[in-house]
Design an enzyme around this catalytic site. Structure first.
Site, mmCIF file in Angstrom:
data_model
loop_
_atom_site.group_PDB
_atom_site.id
_atom_site.type_symbol
_atom_site.label_atom_id
_atom_site.label_comp_id
_atom_site.label_asym_id
_atom_site.label_seq_id
_atom_site.Cartn_x
_atom_site.Cartn_y
_atom_site.Cartn_z
ATOM 1 N N LYS A 187 0.734 31.241 14.645
ATOM 2 C CA LYS A 187 2.021 31.015 15.308
ATOM 3 C C LYS A 187 2.338 29.535 15.226
ATOM 4 C CE LYS A 187 4.409 31.837 19.735
ATOM 5 N NZ LYS A 187 4.316 32.374 21.114
ATOM 6 N N SER A 218 7.797 35.829 22.614
ATOM 7 C CA SER A 218 8.150 34.810 21.650
ATOM 8 C C SER A 218 7.328 34.857 20.354
ATOM 9 C CB SER A 218 7.975 33.434 22.290
ATOM 10 O OG SER A 218 6.615 33.174 22.564
ATOM 11 N N SER A 261 4.423 37.134 25.808
ATOM 12 C CA SER A 261 4.768 36.856 24.410
ATOM 13 C C SER A 261 3.791 37.325 23.346
ATOM 14 C CB SER A 261 4.990 35.359 24.216
ATOM 15 O OG SER A 261 6.289 35.043 24.649
HETATM 16 N N1 GLN Z 1 9.850 35.999 27.666
HETATM 17 C C1 GLN Z 1 9.165 35.134 28.577
HETATM 18 C C2 GLN Z 1 9.870 33.805 28.624
HETATM 19 O O1 GLN Z 1 10.844 33.684 27.998
HETATM 20 C C3 GLN Z 1 7.733 34.952 28.164
HETATM 21 C C4 GLN Z 1 7.594 34.064 27.009
HETATM 22 C C5 GLN Z 1 6.168 33.777 26.684
HETATM 23 O O2 GLN Z 1 5.271 34.524 27.070
HETATM 24 N N2 GLN Z 1 5.954 32.671 25.988
HETATM 25 O O3 GLN Z 1 9.464 32.881 29.247
#
Ligand code: GLN
Length: 484
Positions: free
Chosen positions: A76, A151, A175
């Site tokens: 990532k 994400s 995410s």
């Molecule tokens: N969707 C959540 C956010 O926008 C979690 C994102 C994540 O786990 N990095 O913060």
């Protein structure tokens, strides 16, 4: 070769059926062919991948290979990679070449894994659909009109489309698990502190945790065993030995107590996702597990508490991007303030800006007690709920996300609806617990995921429970038609 699991590829390499260089070329070719349509990779590191593959082949000839030696993976783009652009999905870091490797990268490199490239992601990991990336959205291999989740959407799509057999992800509120669910793959967010955060660009430091994404729990076990471990450079890293996750995979599930939280099966859950989850629970019963009801009464407070705590921490973490030291700098600033404000306004996208503003507000004098302190108190209540549940059960199960993948653009104008796609995953981060998502069916052509939650450091049990299910079913082996 591209349709094989890491376990199978590792065995093929060990048996000399193919070399790492051949294997790496197979995946690089697929990336070249399919990535333009999916946008799963931001950067493809073809040359260094082939060099790593050749080094892995030599290491194998010397008899020094481990299970991951020569196996291709993707990182990532939130993990710093020495000499390679590390963008975090943001214009702010579009031209940032990291000067060192994150611990996770170092560990996978040391094991001989071959990095194919860096995967697309929501900007600074803020999002649930991969649509906040500066590099544009990723498409879901199961249905190109759908989002892959976020994400870690690039990693999930790349694994599902067989562009890589495994990838890293990070999970602050869901995410790893939510994109795994939406792309029909397996992903585990470990206990907070299990995997080093050193060199992993910080979003909300008390919640962020790296973990593996792959097609099977077995592959995740191998990757996690390499990624996990104590790191003195991360002050929140857990100083305890890493178990042999692969060795624990086959344990029978007889007598395993699985709790279903009533709060995870109520309003808001899509009925077709609920059916897939129910069928998976029935399979666990067949495998010998005992199913019990549990309650997590403060669940409904998780999303509101998270959207105070995560923005508060991000507003502080992202203060370092000031146009002075590294990252985007505006043209011809007229003074220092202009340099700060224009560099940040140009470098950050809308969602990141929204979160910095919310976080700064929540931390300001006069509001701190009403918002931040309250959210921290809720966080404790949520952890206590889980601890009470774990007095009765070994694992907790429920849907990973309330719906299957939604359409691109469907939720971009409505941040609150977007935030609710993590309604079942966020509490796990607030409590610092490990959680895993595995594929358990489809709604139409879009995959549905089951989430298993464990007590602290119960990664071995989670992987074991997912593995036994995957031995009895074949959802994890299905491939999207266009990428089979
Ligand atoms: N969707 C959540 C956010 O926008 C979690 C994102 C994540 O786990 N990095 O913060």
């Amino acid at each position: 070769m591209h349709d094989q699991t890491i376990a199978r590829l590792s065995a093929g390499l060990a048996a000399g059926e193919f070399s790492s260089e051949e294997l790496t070329r197979v995946f690089l070719d697929r990336i070249e062919r399919f990535n333009p349509g999916l946008n799963a990779f931001i950067t493809v590191t073809e040359e260094s991948a082939l060099a790593q593959a050749r080094a892995a082949d030599q290491r194998r000839r010397r008899g020094e290979a481990g299970p991951l030696t020569g196996v291709p993976i993707a990182q990532k783009d939130i993990f710093c990679t020495d000499g390679v652009r590390t963008s975090c999905g943001s214009r702010m870091l579009d031209r940032f070449i990291a000067p060192y490797n994150a611990t996770v990268v170092e560990k996978l490199n040391a094991a001989g894994a071959v990095m194919l490239g860096k995967t697309n992601m929501d900007e600074f990991a803020m999002g649930s659909s991969n649509e906040t990336s500066f590099y544009g959205p990723v498409r879901n291999p199961w249905d190109l009109d759908a989002v892959p989740g976020g994400s870690s959407g690039g990693s999930a799509a790349a694994v599902a489309a067989r562009l890589t057999p495994g990838a890293t992800g990070t999970d602050t509120g869901g995410s790893i698990r939510q994109p795994a669910a939406l792309c029909g793959i397996t992903g585990i967010k470990p206990t907070y502190g299990r995997v080093s955060r050193w060199g992993m660009i910080a979003y909300a430091s008390s919640l962020d945790q790296g973990g593996p994404m792959a097609r099977t729990a077995e592959d995740c076990a191998w990757l996690l065993g390499t990624m996990a471990g104590f790191d003195p450079r991360d002050s929140t890293s857990a100083d305890r030995p890493v178990p042999d996750y692969a060795a624990a995979l086959d344990r029978p599930l007889e007598g395993l107590k699985i709790g279903l939280p009533e709060e995870y099966f109520g309003e808001g859950l899509d009925s077709a996702v609920a059916r897939a989850v129910d069928a998976a629970i029935a399979e666990y019963r067949t495998l010998g597990a005992k199913i019990l009801e549990v309650s997590l009464p403060n669940s409904r407070l998780a999303v509101p508490a998270y959207y105070v705590i995560a923005p508060a921490e991000c507003s502080s973490n992202l203060a370092r991007f000031d146009g002075v030291r590294y990252g985007h700098r505006c043209e011809q600033p007229k003074d220092l303030l202009d340099l700060y404000t224009r560099s940040r306004a140009e470098g950050f996208g809308a969602e990141v800006t929204r979160r910095i503003l919310v976080g700064t507000f929540a931390l300001s004098a006069g509001y701190y007690d009403a918002y931040y302190l309250k959210a921290q108190q809720i966080r404790r209540l949520i952890s206590d709920d889980f601890q009470r549940a774990f007095e009765q059960v070994d694992l907790i199960a429920g849907p990973t996300s309330p719906t299957v993948a939604f359409n691109l653009g469907e939720k971009t104008d409505d941040p609150i609806t977007m935030y609710l796609s993590d309604i079942y995953t966020i509490a796990v981060n607030l409590a610092g617990l490990p959680g895993l998502s595995l594929p358990v069916g489809f709604v139409g052509q879009r995959p549905a995921g089951l989430q298993l939650i464990g007590n602290y450091f119960a990664e071995d049990r989670l992987l074991n429970a997912a593995h036994r299910y995957q031995q009895a079913t074949d959802w994890h082996a299905r491939a999207p038609v266009a990428f089979a």
